[in-house]
Design an enzyme around this catalytic site. Structure first.
Site, PDB file in Angstrom:
ATOM      1  N   CYS A  66       0.817  -1.219   0.000  1.00 42.04           N
ATOM      2  CA  CYS A  66       0.000   0.000   0.000  1.00 42.04           C
ATOM      3  C   CYS A  66       0.848   1.264   0.000  1.00 42.04           C
ATOM      4  CB  CYS A  66      -0.896   0.016   1.240  1.00 42.04           C
ATOM      5  SG  CYS A  66      -2.105  -1.297   1.327  1.00 42.04           S
ATOM      6  N   VAL A 115       0.477   4.172  -2.733  1.00 46.23           N
ATOM      7  CA  VAL A 115      -0.171   5.440  -2.386  1.00 46.23           C
ATOM      8  C   VAL A 115       0.707   6.621  -2.778  1.00 46.23           C
ATOM      9  CG1 VAL A 115      -0.890   6.901  -0.455  1.00 46.23           C
ATOM     10  CG2 VAL A 115      -1.637   4.523  -0.562  1.00 46.23           C
TER      11      VAL A 115
END
Length: 522
Positions: free
Chosen positions: A152, A156
């Site tokens: 993640c 991101v």
């Protein structure tokens, strides 16, 4: 207290008076618990139709989705290649999760590294982590290939793996020609099956996209099989066995069976077996490529068709009788090899087993959950057995999959009352087990919480769990079993019918009250 002379395992240990007193003090002093009668009142309400109606209106919350994240699948895919080290561009905690998850399932050490991104990398990007990480991983663990995926944090902030890997090579941290295939695998979309698909496409792209000149489909006389996210090690072996009996030269594109099932003989094998780089490079020369789990391999399918120019056969996962028949007949059609008598005999034995057990399985109701291809294969085989699927939950499935399952159910006389819940989670399934009780639940270890909740309401409400799928944490050695082919159908059938008989024993143990069955004659 534990003593050297009387070491207790966890269950009896925590029933000792000192542990019970410690737990009670914790609850009384720190937990601010609701009264037991209020907890029970709310529990009973969650078993009602009223609560189910509210539960199915949830939009912004998922409770136990029965899926994992993309990088987990990418790691499994990478482990299936010869002397390949899975490398996750992200935080150390993510990799610890992946390694622990697989370790608990396979009961094996799992080799996987991280470049340990922390707060500074989250602000400035993780390129420096990549410089040091790839150089150190290659020097310490000496893989022939490092396969990079993301978590993640990296996704991101928008880290570009292609640029980072090229810059790592330009800076001299690793050689220009050292293989570092990659895949972007954001954890917040898709699932572990998507991650496997993305990583395989990344590896296939790295080795074949720009080297297709001179490649001719059928020139090497082989047949490719792409397994997808597959954790039953016996399934890799059964495909190789069946192809061997047919005389078909087959290549499994990603085969982690050896590294995930190493012997205990005093030698540590960080790398063992796996598909070689040469086999990947040669894959476009095969007659064709068969996807064993087509619903989870959409990106792979596009690449193989558009780059390797293979016309991928339209097949389903080879679970149960009919879909195994279709696989073998298609292999025979592609290769010109006859289906041998040994496999015909194996099919006949499966048919005999189905006839022996049909009286116990006919009419039994099963709710089930898991990954799209596995669940579809299980439903197909249940229909062949005359069993009745009631509720099918698949969190990582799409509407096209749901329509395909509905069509299959509509074609069977025992599928009419089944409902398909694509995108639902295990908390939805918990409600369904109370309001429309099946006889059994089929799925991974997480279903045990549904079984425990149903039995808490009363023994007559219990929905026993039959453990089939991934992960299986609370039983040992089931990952070595087989669910594909006739052999896999035999294992599934044996598991199902013996669960039915075990339940019958459980319900007829009352001396002089329920033990009226001649229960040694079945």
């Amino acid at each position: 207290m534990q003593t050297v002379d009387d070491i207790k395992p966890c269950y009896p240990l925590f029933r000792d008076d000192d542990y019970k007193a410690s737990l009670k003090n914790k609850q009384d002093l720190f937990e601010e618990r609701h009264p037991a009668d209020k907890v029970e009142e709310v529990f009973q309400w969650t078993t009602t139709q009223e609560y189910q109606d509210l539960n199915f209106k949830r939009e912004a919350l998922t409770i136990n989705p029965a899926k994992a994240c993309q990088p987990l699948g990418a790691v499994l895919c990478s482990l299936g290649f010869h002397k390949t080290l899975p490398y996750v561009h992200g935080s150390q905690g993510c990799v610890a999760y992946f390694r622990t998850y697989f370790n608990r399932h396979f009961k094996e050490p799992i080799s996987c590294v991280s470049d340990s991104m922390t707060e500074d990398a989250a602000v400035f990007g993780g390129q420096k982590n990549m410089f040091d990480g790839l150089e150190n991983a290659k020097a310490l663990y000496k893989p022939d290939m490092i396969a990079v995926s993301t978590t993640c944090m990296a996704e991101v902030i928008g880290d570009d793996l292609n640029a980072f890997i090229n810059n790592t090579k330009k800076a001299g941290h690793i050689e220009q020609d050292y293989p570092v295939p990659f895949a972007h695998t954001p954890s917040f979309v898709g699932s572990h099956t998507t991650g496997w698909d993305n990583m395989f496409e990344g590896i296939a792209r790295y080795f074949t996209l720009n080297s297709m000149e001179g490649k001719v489909a059928g020139s090497n006389g082989k047949l490719n099989f792409v397994p997808g996210f597959e954790t039953y090690l016996g399934n890799y072996r059964v495909i190789k066995r069946m192809m061997g009996e047919m005389g078909v030269d087959a290549t499994l594109l990603s085969d982690p069976t050896e590294v995930l099932d190493t012997p205990s003989d005093g030698e540590f094998r960080m790398y063992s077996g796996g598909t070689t780089m040469d086999e990947v490079k040669d894959a476009p020369n095969a007659h064709n490529t068969i996807l064993l789990q087509p619903w989870q391999l959409e990106k792979t399918k596009k690449f193989v068709e558009n780059t390797w120019n293979h016309d991928i056969p339209k097949l389903n996962i080879p679970m149960g009788m009919e879909w195994t028949d279709e696989l073998l007949m298609k292999v025979s059609e592609i290769t010109g090899k006859e289906i041998p008598e040994s496999l015909a005999l194996e099919r006949g034995r499966l048919m005999d087993m189905m006839q022996d057990s049909h009286t116990w399985l006919h009419g039994k109701k099963f709710a089930l959950y898991g990954d799209p291809d596995f669940v579809m294969g299980m439903v197909k085989f249940l229909l062949e057995l005359g069993a009745e699927p009631t509720h099918i939950v698949c969190n990582n499935a799409n509407k096209r999959w749901a329509k395909a399952v509905d069509k299959m159910l509509a074609e069977s006389p025992v599928g009419a009352n089944c409902k398909v819940h694509a995108g639902a989670d295990l908390w939805h399934l918990r409600s369904l087990c109370f309001t429309d009780k099946p006889d059994f639940l089929i799925g991974n270890s997480y279903g045990k919480y549904i079984q425990r909740d149903t039995v808490h309401k009363g023994k007559e409400f219990e929905v026993p769990l039959i453990r089939l799928g991934f992960p299986i944490f609370d039983r040992h050695h089931l990952h070595r079993m087989t669910t594909l082919g006739y052999e896999g159908a035999m294992y599934i059938l044996t598991t199902l019918v013996n669960a039915v008989l075990e339940r019958l024993d459980d319900e007829t143990r009352g001396m002089g009250t329920t033990d009226y069955n001649y229960d040694l004659i079945r």
